[in-house]
Scaffold this motif. Sequence first.
Motif, PDB file in Angstrom:
ATOM      1  N   ALA A 109      -3.685  -2.789   3.135  1.00  0.00           N
ATOM      2  CA  ALA A 109      -3.221  -3.773   2.155  1.00  0.00           C
ATOM      3  C   ALA A 109      -1.939  -4.436   2.654  1.00  0.00           C
ATOM      4  O   ALA A 109      -1.732  -5.640   2.447  1.00  0.00           O
ATOM      5  N   GLU A 136      -4.647  -3.202  -5.334  1.00  0.00           N
ATOM      6  CA  GLU A 136      -5.437  -2.458  -4.342  1.00  0.00           C
ATOM      7  C   GLU A 136      -4.539  -1.565  -3.501  1.00  0.00           C
ATOM      8  O   GLU A 136      -4.872  -0.395  -3.243  1.00  0.00           O
ATOM      9  N   ALA A 155      -4.198  -8.883  -7.285  1.00  0.00           N
ATOM     10  CA  ALA A 155      -5.310  -8.018  -6.877  1.00  0.00           C
ATOM     11  C   ALA A 155      -4.960  -7.226  -5.623  1.00  0.00           C
ATOM     12  O   ALA A 155      -5.279  -6.034  -5.507  1.00  0.00           O
ATOM     13  N   SER A 215      -3.661   1.459  -5.462  1.00  0.00           N
ATOM     14  CA  SER A 215      -4.777   2.404  -5.610  1.00  0.00           C
ATOM     15  C   SER A 215      -5.021   3.185  -4.320  1.00  0.00           C
ATOM     16  O   SER A 215      -5.512   4.314  -4.365  1.00  0.00           O
ATOM     17  N   ARG A 216      -4.661   2.621  -3.184  1.00  0.00           N
ATOM     18  CA  ARG A 216      -4.819   3.303  -1.892  1.00  0.00           C
ATOM     19  C   ARG A 216      -3.618   4.173  -1.541  1.00  0.00           C
ATOM     20  O   ARG A 216      -3.621   4.844  -0.510  1.00  0.00           O
TER      21      ARG A 216
END
Length: 199
Positions: A82, A141, A137, A144-145
């Motif tokens: 990301a 992401e 977004a 979340s990682r």
Amino acid sequence: MAGARRNAPPREDVLAAAMEMIADRGLEKLTMAALGREVGMSSGHLLYYFGSKDELLLRTLEWSEGRLGAERGRLLGRTGTARERLDAYVDLYVPDGHRDPHWTLWLEVWNRSQNAGVDARDRQAAIEGAWHRDLVALIAEGMSRGEFRRVDPDRFAARLRALLDGLSIHVAIGLRGTDRPQVLGHVREFLDETLLADA
């Protein structure tokens, strides 16, 4: 008049020519008459198609943003961390340098928006919204990682884009002491300090 309209170049060609004129000669040289000469139309025909120079500029910006949006989608859709994709987003956002044509156009549209109608303001908001949604977004992401620390993605994106806008304006207008590499360095340092998860 009907024959002239039938032989007129496609609107995309007119918008591409407008953008090229901004890149080559600067916004101040982009007049309806000069653009008409460039594309083989009279300024009257251009006014028929666009209604005003303000509308021509906004449509040119929308056309340019469509191309940038496709590039942004390609960059954000590739594999990698990301953070790598966030760096690509920032790289695409920041002007190439003084008088970057896209940013020159953006600054003019922003300036003219003070007197713009609701439709024009909504169209500008749609452009801004696309950049914002993609950034939100990407931040979500990364969280979340486990790459990014816990933040409110919408609020962080708003603040990051404000930083990018401010520094990008400095680059686009050629403010002394502020160039693209410096800006990219500032932004990467800011992201390291505020967004990266602790190792």
